[in-house]
Write an enzyme that holds these catalytic residues in place. Structure first.
Site, PDB file in Angstrom:
ATOM      1  N   HIS A 201       0.873  -1.280   0.091  1.00 25.94           N
ATOM      2  CA  HIS A 201       0.143  -0.111   0.108  1.00 25.94           C
ATOM      3  C   HIS A 201       0.962   1.163  -0.107  1.00 25.94           C
ATOM      4  O   HIS A 201       1.971   1.212   0.616  1.00 25.94           O
ATOM      5  CB  HIS A 201      -0.959   0.003   1.303  1.00 25.94           C
ATOM      6  CG  HIS A 201      -0.439   0.162   2.554  1.00 25.94           C
ATOM      7  ND1 HIS A 201      -0.303   1.249   3.319  1.00 25.94           N
ATOM      8  CD2 HIS A 201       0.172  -0.840   3.335  1.00 25.94           C
ATOM      9  CE1 HIS A 201       0.190   1.319   4.338  1.00 25.94           C
ATOM     10  NE2 HIS A 201       0.631  -0.068   4.388  1.00 25.94           N
ATOM     11  N   ASP A 218       5.637   2.403   6.958  1.00 29.52           N
ATOM     12  CA  ASP A 218       4.501   1.777   6.714  1.00 29.52           C
ATOM     13  C   ASP A 218       3.763   2.864   5.618  1.00 29.52           C
ATOM     14  O   ASP A 218       3.185   3.813   6.259  1.00 29.52           O
ATOM     15  CB  ASP A 218       3.611   1.896   8.022  1.00 29.52           C
ATOM     16  CG  ASP A 218       2.334   1.089   7.760  1.00 29.52           C
ATOM     17  OD1 ASP A 218       2.122   0.311   6.764  1.00 29.52           O
ATOM     18  OD2 ASP A 218       1.341   1.100   8.837  1.00 29.52           O
ATOM     19  N   GLU A 252      -5.029   1.283   2.012  1.00 25.42           N
ATOM     20  CA  GLU A 252      -5.063  -0.087   2.901  1.00 25.42           C
ATOM     21  C   GLU A 252      -5.440   0.257   4.487  1.00 25.42           C
ATOM     22  O   GLU A 252      -5.925  -0.415   5.130  1.00 25.42           O
ATOM     23  CB  GLU A 252      -3.743  -0.467   2.923  1.00 25.42           C
ATOM     24  CG  GLU A 252      -3.384  -2.015   3.504  1.00 25.42           C
ATOM     25  CD  GLU A 252      -2.745  -1.664   5.076  1.00 25.42           C
ATOM     26  OE1 GLU A 252      -2.749  -2.645   5.581  1.00 25.42           O
ATOM     27  OE2 GLU A 252      -2.616  -0.723   5.421  1.00 25.42           O
ATOM     28  N   GLU A 253      -5.067   1.492   4.785  1.00 22.34           N
ATOM     29  CA  GLU A 253      -5.344   1.618   6.345  1.00 22.34           C
ATOM     30  C   GLU A 253      -6.724   1.957   6.794  1.00 22.34           C
ATOM     31  O   GLU A 253      -6.913   2.013   7.924  1.00 22.34           O
ATOM     32  CB  GLU A 253      -4.472   3.165   6.592  1.00 22.34           C
ATOM     33  CG  GLU A 253      -2.914   3.096   6.251  1.00 22.34           C
ATOM     34  CD  GLU A 253      -2.124   2.270   7.337  1.00 22.34           C
ATOM     35  OE1 GLU A 253      -2.656   1.494   8.278  1.00 22.34           O
ATOM     36  OE2 GLU A 253      -0.835   2.324   7.088  1.00 22.34           O
ATOM     37  N   ASP A 280       4.825  -5.033   2.926  1.00 18.89           N
ATOM     38  CA  ASP A 280       4.222  -4.104   3.761  1.00 18.89           C
ATOM     39  C   ASP A 280       4.979  -3.878   5.174  1.00 18.89           C
ATOM     40  O   ASP A 280       5.277  -4.838   5.885  1.00 18.89           O
ATOM     41  CB  ASP A 280       2.821  -4.207   4.051  1.00 18.89           C
ATOM     42  CG  ASP A 280       2.119  -3.163   5.018  1.00 18.89           C
ATOM     43  OD1 ASP A 280       2.771  -2.099   5.242  1.00 18.89           O
ATOM     44  OD2 ASP A 280       1.064  -3.317   5.454  1.00 18.89           O
ATOM     45  N   HIS A 362       2.108   4.494  12.071  1.00 21.77           N
ATOM     46  CA  HIS A 362       1.011   5.314  12.376  1.00 21.77           C
ATOM     47  C   HIS A 362       1.093   6.689  13.292  1.00 21.77           C
ATOM     48  O   HIS A 362       0.085   6.798  13.917  1.00 21.77           O
ATOM     49  CB  HIS A 362      -0.212   4.432  13.108  1.00 21.77           C
ATOM     50  CG  HIS A 362      -0.423   3.064  12.373  1.00 21.77           C
ATOM     51  ND1 HIS A 362      -1.356   2.213  12.599  1.00 21.77           N
ATOM     52  CD2 HIS A 362      -0.058   2.748  10.872  1.00 21.77           C
ATOM     53  CE1 HIS A 362      -1.562   1.457  11.466  1.00 21.77           C
ATOM     54  NE2 HIS A 362      -0.511   1.555  10.597  1.00 21.77           N
TER      55      HIS A 362
END
Ligand code: BES
Ligand code: ZN
Length: 481
Positions: A201, A218, A252-253, A280, A362
């Site tokens: 992603h 990420d 994706e998140e 990922d 994140h």
């Protein structure tokens, strides 16, 4: 029950007994043992619709769902949201795998090793820095769409420079996110309707300010590992037997939104995907080994075994050595789950053991400076190249399949005319054999098309063999009349 501790249960018991039972409920799938435990604890909030393959389709109150999400897992929802009862139930059956077309052989040593030698960690570092510089790639932000368009432009420039006419890119627009995905396709020379797919992603997220989500690990790292695979395959003029696709997914998140739409469309259209491998988080070395292959129930153990065999073969020692182990996500933690959910063989090699992965994802601190180890991501590029080359295999050189498409020949007035159809290489030498297999003529050339004067030979069947600059040989039968 893998992840849920007694402590968390007491916490849930304490909070959830007070929850009213008249709120909304949602459909989902989850680990069957987890579902059974929740059912025991909260008989009125959890309905188990069906259990199969260690998975349950459930109807759970939103309150229970939120508490599972917030408290049970260190990351991830602990269940997979389903839009309807029908979708929850059919998700259980979709794990039935299609028969694989892969023979899982390892035969391309020389070419694979030449490719591994070209992998350059500097390119990966540069690409991670470039992606984190968007500031955010959160799916609703304009920077996310810009990153996708720029990714396509990068691939298009490489394709143009290669002169290849068998490689294309396309933008995939989605229903459930404004962000597009982008797909690169290398047409298979022999069996173009068999697909070998890799992806990751390109979106990012942050628990805080969505304008500050650099997403270096990420998942700028995974996208950068993929880009380095593509760069090397183009540098080596790789022409696969099967079709290869490289996908950079949107959103994706947000719960695998981009990959879910694409994988479902492929399945609806009956696309024959031989295997899918997800990249990922490839940047941060948090554990003693280098690559951790996830062994979750929905992954393909056959495909995982193939990845182990590839690493045993190519990476056990020598210049490209590294070490691997296994780990588990515990749920559908990335886009490979979308492919598995549609019955395809999927795998997910990960950067560390699950509890030792990058703690900064994140957040606004998911920056390259935090890990700064481009050599870690190169190992994923190497595994990806081994997988792509061996699973898609170089074109095979038989008269009736590849050569048919790669080169056109025709005879007129006893001269043999030839033309390469894909500008993959130049012809450097031509040899003519008679039906007894004796070489009766040879000539060195340097072109994509030309003609040979064969007036001196008798009428009959002959075989022409064209040596290409890229090391391959094409063979064609022809009749001199
Ligand atoms: N890269 C993560 C997945 C991940 C994180 C795997 C940490 C292993 C360790 C991915 O981008 C992600 O955040 N996935 C979500 C779930 C998804 C369905 C929204 C997650 O793990 O919370
Ligand atoms: Zn994430």
């Amino acid at each position: 029950m893998k992840k849920i501790t007694i402590g968390i249960f007491s916490f849930l018991l304490f909070t959830l007994t007070a929850i009213a039972q008249n709120g909304n409920s949602i459909y989902a799938t989850m680990d069957a043992e987890d579902a059974a435990s929740f059912k025991t604890l909260y008989p009125n909030d959890v309905q188990i619709l069906k259990t199969e393959n260690n998975q349950s389709a459930v109807f759970i109150s939103e309150e229970v769902a939120h508490h599972i999400h917030d408290n049970v897992q260190t990351h991830g929802p602990g269940y997979i949201f389903k839009a309807s009862e029908e979708k929850a139930l059919s998700a259980l059956n979709q794990l039935q795998r299609r028969p694989s077309v892969l023979d899982y052989s390892i035969t391309e040593d020389a070419f694979v090793n030449e490719c591994l030698d070209l992998v350059d960690s500097q390119n990966i570092e540069d690409n991670i820095l470039l992606l984190q510089a968007y500031g955010t790639r959160y799916h609703t932000k304009p920077q996310a769409e810009q990153a996708v368009m720029d990714q396509q432009a990068k691939w298009d420039a490489w394709i143009l420079a290669s002169g290849r006419t068998d490689i294309h890119t396309r933008i995939y627009n989605h229903v459930n996110t404004p962000m597009p995905s982008v797909i690169l396709t290398i047409d298979g020379a022999n069996t173009p309707d068999e697909f070998v797919i890799i992806g990751g992603h390109i979106d990012s997220t942050s628990q805080g300010d969505k304008n500050d989500a650099p997403g270096a690990d990420d998942n700028a790292s995974g996208i950068s590992s993929l880009n380095e695979m593509v760069r090397v395959l183009l540098a080596k003029n790789f022409v696969p037997n099967r079709t290869i696709e490289v996908m950079a997914f949107a959103a994706e998140e947000q719960g695998l939104v981009g990959s879910a739409e694409i994988a479902e469309e492929y399945a609806d259209n009956g696309v024959n995907v031989a295997a899918y491998v997800q990249f990922d988080m490839t940047g941060y070395k948090g554990s003693s080994r280098d690559i951790y292959i996830t062994t979750d129930y929905y992954n393909s153990s056959t495909l995982n075994d193939y990845l182990f065999a590839l690493m045993d073969h190519y990476n056990a020692n020598g210049a490209h050595n590294f070490r691997y182990a296994t780990t588990e996500c515990g749920y559908g933690c990335s886009d490979h789950a979308s492919w598995a959910a549609n019955g395809y063989d999927a795998a997910f090699p990960f950067e560390a053991a699950m509890s030792q992965d990058n703690p900064n994802i994140h957040s606004s601190n998911d920056l390259y400076s935090f890990f700064n180890t481009p050599d870690h991501a190169t190992k994923f590029t190497k595994l990806g190249l081994e997988f792509l080359i061996e699973a898609a295999k170089p074109e095979t050189l038989s008269v009736n399949d590849f050569s048919e498409k790669a080169i056109t020949v025709y005879v007129k007035d006893k001269s043999l005319n030839y033309r390469l159809n894909n500008k993959v290489s130049d012809v450097t030498a031509i040899a003519i054999y008679n039906v007894a297999g004796q070489r009766i003529y040879s000539e060195k050339v340097n072109n994509e098309n030309g003609s040979l004067q064969l007036q001196q030979f008798a009428k009959g069947f002959y075989i022409a063999q064209f040596a290409l600059e890229n090391g391959h040989t094409l063979t064609k039968k022809f009749i001199l009349n």
